[in-house]
Design an enzyme around this catalytic site. Sequence first.
Site, PDB file in Angstrom:
ATOM      1  N   ARG A  18       0.672  -0.977   0.261  1.00 54.33           N
ATOM      2  CA  ARG A  18       0.193  -0.014  -0.107  1.00 54.33           C
ATOM      3  C   ARG A  18       0.640   0.897   0.082  1.00 54.33           C
ATOM      4  O   ARG A  18       0.849   2.055  -0.737  1.00 54.33           O
ATOM      5  CB  ARG A  18      -0.650   0.217   1.190  1.00 54.33           C
ATOM      6  CG  ARG A  18      -2.049  -0.746   0.975  1.00 54.33           C
ATOM      7  CD  ARG A  18      -2.906  -0.966   2.543  1.00 54.33           C
ATOM      8  NE  ARG A  18      -3.576   0.297   2.373  1.00 54.33           N
ATOM      9  CZ  ARG A  18      -4.646   0.780   3.336  1.00 54.33           C
ATOM     10  NH1 ARG A  18      -4.606  -0.238   4.667  1.00 54.33           N
ATOM     11  NH2 ARG A  18      -5.441   2.302   3.473  1.00 54.33           N
ATOM     12  N   CYS A  60       6.062   0.018  21.868  1.00 52.80           N
ATOM     13  CA  CYS A  60       6.216   1.169  23.430  1.00 52.80           C
ATOM     14  C   CYS A  60       5.789   1.688  22.598  1.00 52.80           C
ATOM     15  O   CYS A  60       6.368   2.780  23.081  1.00 52.80           O
ATOM     16  CB  CYS A  60       7.705   0.839  23.868  1.00 52.80           C
ATOM     17  SG  CYS A  60       9.092   1.393  22.609  1.00 52.80           S
ATOM     18  N   HIS A  62      -7.106   7.816  11.728  1.00 55.20           N
ATOM     19  CA  HIS A  62      -6.387   5.759  12.023  1.00 55.20           C
ATOM     20  C   HIS A  62      -5.195   6.250  11.111  1.00 55.20           C
ATOM     21  O   HIS A  62      -4.253   4.747  10.939  1.00 55.20           O
ATOM     22  CB  HIS A  62      -7.515   5.824  10.580  1.00 55.20           C
ATOM     23  CG  HIS A  62      -8.547   5.773  10.863  1.00 55.20           C
ATOM     24  ND1 HIS A  62      -9.742   5.458  10.234  1.00 55.20           N
ATOM     25  CD2 HIS A  62      -9.595   5.747  11.613  1.00 55.20           C
ATOM     26  CE1 HIS A  62     -11.045   5.061  10.261  1.00 55.20           C
ATOM     27  NE2 HIS A  62     -10.769   5.464  11.702  1.00 55.20           N
ATOM     28  N   ASN A  87      -8.577   8.584   6.288  1.00 51.51           N
ATOM     29  CA  ASN A  87      -7.156   8.257   5.558  1.00 51.51           C
ATOM     30  C   ASN A  87      -5.068   8.448   6.675  1.00 51.51           C
ATOM     31  O   ASN A  87      -5.352   9.493   6.634  1.00 51.51           O
ATOM     32  CB  ASN A  87      -7.034   8.926   4.529  1.00 51.51           C
ATOM     33  CG  ASN A  87      -8.571   9.676   3.577  1.00 51.51           C
ATOM     34  OD1 ASN A  87      -9.670   8.614   3.672  1.00 51.51           O
ATOM     35  ND2 ASN A  87      -8.492  10.313   2.356  1.00 51.51           N
ATOM     36  N   VAL A  88      -4.695   7.083   6.023  1.00 53.98           N
ATOM     37  CA  VAL A  88      -3.662   7.088   6.122  1.00 53.98           C
ATOM     38  C   VAL A  88      -3.034   7.360   5.402  1.00 53.98           C
ATOM     39  O   VAL A  88      -1.662   6.723   5.267  1.00 53.98           O
ATOM     40  CB  VAL A  88      -3.292   5.733   6.345  1.00 53.98           C
ATOM     41  CG1 VAL A  88      -4.278   5.084   7.740  1.00 53.98           C
ATOM     42  CG2 VAL A  88      -3.739   4.475   5.342  1.00 53.98           C
TER      43      VAL A  88
END
Length: 257
Positions: A71, A141, A130, A103-104
Amino acid sequence: MEQGQWRQARRLVREARHAIALTGAGISAESGVPTFRDAGGLWKSYRPEELATPEALARDPRTVLEWYAWRRSALADCRPNEGHRALARFFLGRGESGLVTQNVDGLHTRAALEEAGKGPAEAALPLELHGAVGRDRCQSCAARWPAEPLGETLPQCSACGGLRRPDVVLFGEALDADLLDRARGLAEQADLCLVVGTSAVVYPAAALPLATREAGGHIVEVNVRRTALTEAATLALRGEAGTILPALLDRQSGSPR
Ligand code: OAD
């Protein structure tokens, strides 16, 4: 689009004291980024249960990390489109943050940085509910880094040895609590919520426009078709984000062609 609806939309934008925008994959469609639920969307070709859940990451981390690496590589040639740019100019011009995205793909951030100079850049940086596929975070962590190409071995956190994974929200994972609190606060204070390019079926993001409406504000939807939110909108502007947003938001422009 009929002129009365267009005039009302422009008036709502002009008169808004606190405007916010919630965007989804549809705003990036014209940049060549696949959506999820449209014909040809990602969830039509891939099963999210196998690629975008914590269980899938635990069961088969390499397949999940390879899918996100794919992606990420597919985004390499994508550029912000006129919809991203119009939203960036709008928030830069108002000097106040109000952009919330599901959206990422990082395209809102790139548009903000490319349009900066017209106002404080941070005013147009989005709250990425997101996450962002261009960042990694440690599964243990929560340390974060710019994403790196996937090597032969599973990437490990240099601080604690935990698994390095994309800094995106997988199905069933909690959103960043601070980000969500900020987004809810913006929605409750807004008198206008632009909802652009989302099917409005994934919560808690889809609840944000309703929070604006419950506080007495207006929802203006920009989408190529009806959605779960259309009923709740004061106005539903039918068309592509890259055409509608510049005409709706830029000061000197008229109605879309
Ligand atoms: P969807 O694929 O569910 O919806 C895309 C929306 O954009 C649809 O309503 C389309 O009609 C609309 N659309 C397509 N092209 C457009 C254009 N050029 N201009 C305007 N609208 C257009 O994507 P999202 O609603 O963003 O979450 O999906 C929400 C979440 O579900 C995503 O963030 C992702 C997904 O699973 C996670 O991965 C956690």
